[in-house]
Design a protein around this motif. Structure first.
Motif, PDB file in Angstrom:
ATOM      1  N   ALA A 155       1.014  -1.033   0.400  1.00 33.60           N
ATOM      2  CA  ALA A 155      -0.411   0.377  -0.054  1.00 33.60           C
ATOM      3  C   ALA A 155       0.550   1.105   0.055  1.00 33.60           C
ATOM      4  CB  ALA A 155      -0.831   0.083   1.342  1.00 33.60           C
ATOM      5  N   CYS A 156       0.099   2.166  -0.165  1.00 31.18           N
ATOM      6  CA  CYS A 156       1.064   3.348  -0.388  1.00 31.18           C
ATOM      7  C   CYS A 156       1.459   3.884   0.847  1.00 31.18           C
ATOM      8  CB  CYS A 156       0.109   4.884  -0.423  1.00 31.18           C
ATOM      9  SG  CYS A 156      -0.473   5.255  -1.995  1.00 31.18           S
ATOM     10  N   GLY A 157       3.008   4.142   1.653  1.00 33.36           N
ATOM     11  CA  GLY A 157       3.491   4.985   2.636  1.00 33.36           C
ATOM     12  C   GLY A 157       3.348   5.313   3.714  1.00 33.36           C
ATOM     13  N   ALA A 158       3.683   6.027   4.307  1.00 39.23           N
ATOM     14  CA  ALA A 158       2.444   6.270   5.369  1.00 39.23           C
ATOM     15  C   ALA A 158       3.882   7.268   5.869  1.00 39.23           C
ATOM     16  CB  ALA A 158       3.915   5.537   7.866  1.00 39.23           C
ATOM     17  N   ALA A 159       4.917   7.427   4.651  1.00 38.47           N
ATOM     18  CA  ALA A 159       4.880   9.482   5.067  1.00 38.47           C
ATOM     19  C   ALA A 159       4.872  10.000   3.435  1.00 38.47           C
ATOM     20  CB  ALA A 159       6.651   9.468   4.316  1.00 38.47           C
ATOM     21  N   LEU A 160       4.822   8.886   2.471  1.00 39.07           N
ATOM     22  CA  LEU A 160       3.715  10.015   1.270  1.00 39.07           C
ATOM     23  C   LEU A 160       2.421   9.909   1.970  1.00 39.07           C
ATOM     24  CD1 LEU A 160       3.230  10.327  -1.399  1.00 39.07           C
ATOM     25  CD2 LEU A 160       3.035   8.051  -1.873  1.00 39.07           C
ATOM     26  N   THR A 161       1.711   9.060   2.693  1.00 33.17           N
ATOM     27  CA  THR A 161       0.162   9.436   2.673  1.00 33.17           C
ATOM     28  C   THR A 161       0.229  10.284   4.119  1.00 33.17           C
ATOM     29  OG1 THR A 161       0.177   7.120   3.080  1.00 33.17           O
ATOM     30  CG2 THR A 161      -1.591   8.102   4.396  1.00 33.17           C
ATOM     31  N   PRO A 204       9.601   7.066  -4.321  1.00 36.52           N
ATOM     32  CA  PRO A 204       9.344   6.244  -2.956  1.00 36.52           C
ATOM     33  C   PRO A 204       7.970   6.525  -2.278  1.00 36.52           C
ATOM     34  CG  PRO A 204      11.276   8.111  -3.358  1.00 36.52           C
ATOM     35  CD  PRO A 204      10.457   8.050  -4.289  1.00 36.52           C
ATOM     36  N   GLY A 205       7.446   5.384  -1.711  1.00 43.55           N
ATOM     37  CA  GLY A 205       5.965   5.212  -1.189  1.00 43.55           C
ATOM     38  C   GLY A 205       5.052   4.691  -2.108  1.00 43.55           C
ATOM     39  N   TRP A 206       4.908   4.952  -2.975  1.00 46.12           N
ATOM     40  CA  TRP A 206       3.831   4.930  -4.349  1.00 46.12           C
ATOM     41  C   TRP A 206       3.421   3.773  -3.882  1.00 46.12           C
ATOM     42  CZ3 TRP A 206      -0.108   8.448  -5.533  1.00 46.12           C
ATOM     43  CH2 TRP A 206       0.530   9.803  -6.011  1.00 46.12           C
ATOM     44  N   GLY A 207       2.062   3.264  -3.743  1.00 44.87           N
ATOM     45  CA  GLY A 207       1.479   2.069  -4.152  1.00 44.87           C
ATOM     46  C   GLY A 207       0.282   1.792  -3.494  1.00 44.87           C
ATOM     47  N   HIS A 208      -0.632   0.610  -4.071  1.00 46.89           N
ATOM     48  CA  HIS A 208      -2.041   0.447  -3.797  1.00 46.89           C
ATOM     49  C   HIS A 208      -2.629   1.480  -3.333  1.00 46.89           C
ATOM     50  CE1 HIS A 208      -0.478  -3.770  -5.511  1.00 46.89           C
ATOM     51  NE2 HIS A 208      -0.157  -2.801  -6.297  1.00 46.89           N
TER      52      HIS A 208
END
Length: 404
Positions: free
Chosen positions: A78-84, A252-256
């Motif tokens: 999933a999207c990472g904590a920092a990006l979120t 960095p950080g991009w996910g589902h």
């Protein structure tokens, strides 16, 4: 015991409805689910630490960051904590996403002192928005108010003896974050679209627009009265959002996950105004009655990588909120029978203090879904039933109550 899906919910109707819909979807997929209800992200993290889990899904804006942190801990894609954390903060997320989507940006600033506002080059009308809250309501007196200028805002703070309180909270913000001052655009329509990012690809789940009207209190926020979806709505968002799929594995950080974006159109262009890492309340309610398989299909894509079929039950769909009816507590008013293509959602008027329960205001009024052959047909059907609801609701409220 199999590890459950964690559904992170706030104590509100909107959040609880999302959690209940996804819990039913999980059951249909034979996936155990647990709904965690809390007031703060800290409480959610404590509750989630008590047992193993397979995936965390935020059913409230307040819990997008905890969901990301939990998914990182569980090694989910999933999207990472920092990006979120950056995306859900309007002060950082709107500039970031505007660049990625090649969209212009409205003037905005997060002032920490009066001098920050006085030095801001923008001199036009503005609106004060909490950086980590969605919707049109805030528990603070300045939240979602419109002012004619930064100087006008400072004068209002001084007249209300709120200057010290406002800037103290800006420097030591609470859960809703500091206030973002953003240029105000005169348009009662906002364009919306949601994107599903999953291993099977990127899919625009919905595209539409929301119609807003002011609250009863002059200058203090707005509430939505209709969300309408059709295949030609929100062209800028529908065209640009799928580009974000290319960032997965590259940035960095991009996910589902799910990304819901809101913007407003002006003579000078189209501008982003809000970002949510969850499905919208309007879409959740609409699909809850128009196509209950939606939540199951979305969850199957996120959990199992299944391809998502974006088909809708009708070419055009709307959900309406009916304000202006008499308050009779939790008693159902006598509304007209739904006509063809009308699907009731919550046909009752509930008592509530919107100054205290503002995040639940949309859940306190009657609402219904309309299915149409096109945008014009959907609007015609919705307008007719809305007018019938108002007439019948007022008439039934005026009639003597029947003895139990």
């Amino acid at each position: 015991m199999r590890a459950p899906l964690l559904l992170l919910a706030a104590p509100s109707r909107e959040s609880n409805d999302k959690a209940e819909h996804f819990a039913a979807a999980a059951e249909a997929l034979d996936v155990p689910a647990r709904i965690l209800v809390a007031q703060t992200p800290e409480q959610i993290m404590i509750m989630a630490a008590r047992e193993p889990y397979r995936y965390a899904l935020a059913c409230s804006d307040a819990f997008a960051a905890p969901a990301a942190a939990l998914n990182e801990r569980a090694r989910q894609s999933a999207c990472g904590a920092a990006l979120t954390a950056a995306l859900v903060d309007k002060g950082r997320g709107i500039p970031m996403l505007s660049v990625l989507l090649d969209l212009p940006m409205l003037p905005q600033c997060v002032p920490l002192t009066p001098d920050d506002l006085l030095a801001w080059p923008y001199a036009g009308p503005l609106i004060a928005k909490p950086t980590r809250s969605a919707g049109g309501w805030s528990p603070r007196p300045w939240g979602y108010r419109r002012f004619e200028s930064a100087r006008g805002f400072l004068d209002w703070l001084a007249a209300e003896s709120l200057t010290a309180d406002f800037f103290a909270e800006q420097q030591r913000p609470g859960q809703l974050g500091p206030v973002l001052m953003q240029a105000a655009i005169d348009n009662d329509h906002v364009e919306v679209a949601s994107l599903l990012l999953a291993s099977a690809g990127a899919t625009v789940i919905c595209r539409g627009y929301g119609l807003f009207q002011p609250h009863d209190e002059a200058g203090h926020g707005r509430h939505w009265i209709r969300a309408l979806y059709h295949a030609d709505a929100a062209p800028d968002l529908a065209e640009r959002l799928p580009r974000l799929a290319g960032l997965i594995g590259q940035a960095p950080g991009w996910g589902h996950g799910v990304l819901h974006v809101q913007g407003i159109r002006a003579e000078t262009g189209f501008y982003l105004t809000d970002i949510n890492l969850r499905i919208s309340t309007a879409w959740d309610w609409l699909m809850g009655v128009a196509d209950p398989s939606f939540h199951r299909r979305l969850l199957a894509s996120l959990l199992f990588g299944e391809s998502f079929d974006p088909a809708w039950p009708a070419p055009a769909m709307a959900i309406d909120l009916v304000y202006g009816l008499p308050d009779r507590g939790r008693t159902e008013l006598r509304f007209p029978p739904p006509g063809e293509s009308i699907l009731p959602w919550r046909m009752q008027v509930e008592a509530g203090d919107h100054r205290r329960d503002g995040f639940d205001r949309a859940g306190q009024v009657p609402s219904f879904v309309t299915l149409g052959s096109d945008e014009a047909d959907c609007i015609r059907r919705a307008d007719a039933f809305r007018a019938d609801c108002v007439r019948a609701g007022i008439a039934s409220a005026d009639a003597p109550e029947q003895a139990a």
